[in-house]
Design an enzyme around this catalytic site. Sequence first.
Site, PDB file in Angstrom:
ATOM      1  CG  HIS A 104      56.062  36.078  71.756  1.00 19.61           C
ATOM      2  ND1 HIS A 104      55.416  36.948  70.895  1.00 19.61           N
ATOM      3  CD2 HIS A 104      56.061  36.691  72.966  1.00 19.61           C
ATOM      4  CE1 HIS A 104      55.051  38.024  71.560  1.00 19.61           C
ATOM      5  NE2 HIS A 104      55.439  37.896  72.815  1.00 19.61           N
ATOM      6  CD  GLU A 138      54.931  34.514  68.266  1.00 23.25           C
ATOM      7  OE1 GLU A 138      55.875  35.268  67.941  1.00 23.25           O
ATOM      8  OE2 GLU A 138      53.866  34.934  68.759  1.00 23.25           O
ATOM      9  CG  HIS A 189      57.325  38.376  67.043  1.00 25.71           C
ATOM     10  ND1 HIS A 189      56.768  38.306  68.305  1.00 25.71           N
ATOM     11  CD2 HIS A 189      58.382  39.224  67.151  1.00 25.71           C
ATOM     12  CE1 HIS A 189      57.455  39.078  69.127  1.00 25.71           C
ATOM     13  NE2 HIS A 189      58.437  39.641  68.451  1.00 25.71           N
ATOM     14  CD  GLU A 191      53.648  39.345  64.339  1.00 30.71           C
ATOM     15  OE1 GLU A 191      53.625  38.100  64.350  1.00 30.71           O
ATOM     16  OE2 GLU A 191      53.591  40.042  65.372  1.00 30.71           O
TER      17      GLU A 191
END
Length: 821
Positions: free
Chosen positions: A409, A412, A505, A577
């Site tokens: 992504h 990010e 991420h 994350e």
Amino acid sequence: MFPALETQLNQETHRLPDPYEDFMYRHLQYYGYFKAQRGSLSNSATYQHIQKNNPQYLLNGSLGEKDDLIPDTLQKEKLLYSHMLSSPRLRSRQLLYDELDEVNPRLREPRELFSILSTKRPLQAPRWPTECEVIKENIHHIEWAPPQLEYLYQPTGNEKVPEIVGEKKGTVVYQLDSVPTEGSYFTSSRVGGKRGIIKQLAVTLQGPEDNTLLFESRFESGNLQKAVRVDTYEYELTLRTDLYTNKHTQWFYFRVQNTRKDPTYRFTIVNLLKSKSLYTVGMKPLLYSQLDADTRNIGWRREGNEIKYYKNNTDDGQQPFYCLTWTIQFPYDQDTCFFAHFYPYTYTDLQCYLLSVANNPIQSQFCKLRTLCRSLAGNTVYLLTITNPSQTPQEAAAKKAVVLSARVHPGESNGSWVMKGFLDFILSNSPDARLLRDIFVFKVLPMLNPDGVIVGNYRCSLAGRDLNRHYKTILKESFPCIWYTRNMIKRLLEEREVLLYCDFHGHSRKNNIFLYGCNNNNHKYWLHERVFPLMLSKNAPDKFSFHSCNFKVQKCKEGTGRVVMWRMGILNSYTMESTFGGSTLGSKKGTHFTTEDLKSLGYHVCDTLLDLCDPDQTKFTQCLAELKELLRQKIHKKFNELGRDKDLEGSWSNISLSDIESSTSGSDSSLSDGLPVHLANIADELNQKKKMLQRKKKKSLQTRKQRNEQYQRKNLMRKLKLTEDTAERAGFASTLQKQTNFFKNSENSSSLPVKNENPRLNETNFSRRDKDTRLDSSMVTLILPKNKERIQTNFNRRDKDTPLDPSMTTLILPKNKEKMQ
């Protein structure tokens, strides 16, 4: 010019070595892959004699060693060089020449086999879609960490909610002319993007007193679409959606010039799409002052007041938008400043870092840089293999693998900073780093989606889709980055065990750092996938939250990297994350994360790997016991909420963890939009071809074993036809008794209740059973005649005393269908 040499050449022509061997020897030695002396070759004396009298050897100087060049006039060299070109042995497109195009030819480096980055030539310039205008300025930011903690903004409740007026009542001061959106798709790219003169999109200042801000975002990772001046010091901003889509607005990064120091400016982003955001709990935007960087060596810092995240009340009949507004005072007059959602990390930043690694004489010995593939736009997707050289082949084969990736992504950028921290440590001279390189092979993909990073997308590639929903894709040309990643890991699994897979991420709704994993259904490894996250939380207690981790596998996440790799056999498969905001834990509570915080997490990943693989399993055992107790408490709480009683001292470990685990709907994940129409058609065609090939493979008999099995089946069918009438004549009851006894006897001698002489029946009746599963005592055997009328006729025709043939067809029917399922 060289009569002795010409005579020697004429005499030795028939004794010249094989051209291919000659080429390969010089080729491998040039690139350092052939270390043997010439004397170690077969027929070395003859070979040396011929080579040293070869015109190419004279010009090349023994593959570049200028000491052996024959000193002579330039005219002689030119004549000898022309003699070389006339030789058919030397004609090759692999040869490169100097600026004069006359002397010292050398071999071109093989494409995509060796390190692409080199100090001898400039970095590979980013390739942009041909629709994108790109300014020529090089944007560079210094790396800096604030000396003091940067605290989250504390909302007062009195923050102003500005009314969105738009360009009807305001003045457009910046707007991109043409941006490809949904309905169009990527076709071509080039360095520098769109051809022609770059337009001046910002307004022209009317004089030194004109205080209008000048906006710009046509640089790497920038994505401002439009700026509208609605008051003297107030601006409404519209972010550009991901290219070839009409959504995914979250990441922002743009430049402003012509600033004033004293006034308070207000900026409002009007087209954000997420209903929840960390801006509601104190996250601040990032500001970068060029004058501060040049004069005081200060980089990105958190700034902003009156921060408010709210729903845009402008109803245009489409999806609802959300607004982010904040006020700020610039530090200088006439400054150049940048705003960003998070610390940018561009494709050029990555290439500069990898260049330093490739040119480091120590790091380049154990870090090999390769090209995994090219992206849609033709940008390089880099693959790093990091491991210390092994002493023996057995030692090399015994190493387990670890696979790490980031920036699938593109918005990010948190993932790149964690990755940088990991690389800084694993490439260092630390004893722990050396130990990790001794016992592991690290496969590192630092930027999986370079196209998206370059153009400033938040979530998608130039295919207009979220790559982290397409890891099962068959479209190699449309999703090359993840197609090649999946196949690289598939090949790696064939060579060695992959202990850990982790994709880095960023998260825009939850604070702290945490992992998403996958529940293991094998009770032999029950809860083992949770040990690594728990260990990581103990190593970084002020950053990593184990209670925020989740291990539920949802159907909508089947195409993600962690689930696909888990289903391929990697037990420890995770998505890491990292928040865009800050921490709510320990000494970091209430503060923003800096790049140093994220880089430190890369180190903690290495530290936790050592804990996980420690020969002393004390830590592992303690964590496993702690996990069982935590889960027991979680189950107890869940049953209390449901108003049910459960004996937790009994078989509570058999409870499905998926029923206890909450969903990851709070994550930043987006539902897959499916393939665009032009790709869906291609996928359908490929699927049809795949099905046709599978059908052909099923029909064709490729081996002698298959032909023998078919022959045996035909013989068995003939025997069955002869004995069907016997079965009917013996009567159903007697047959049942005989077959039951038969299987009881068979069960004692073999775990399979059906004879192997009938492979077709074995495949049919036991295709859903495990090979080691024994026959259930509740099974009943029945003989099902194919044609009752024919059997009745045969029954009347044959003698009643005909014995039962044991090769008779049997079908096992469970009393309870659920057992078979």
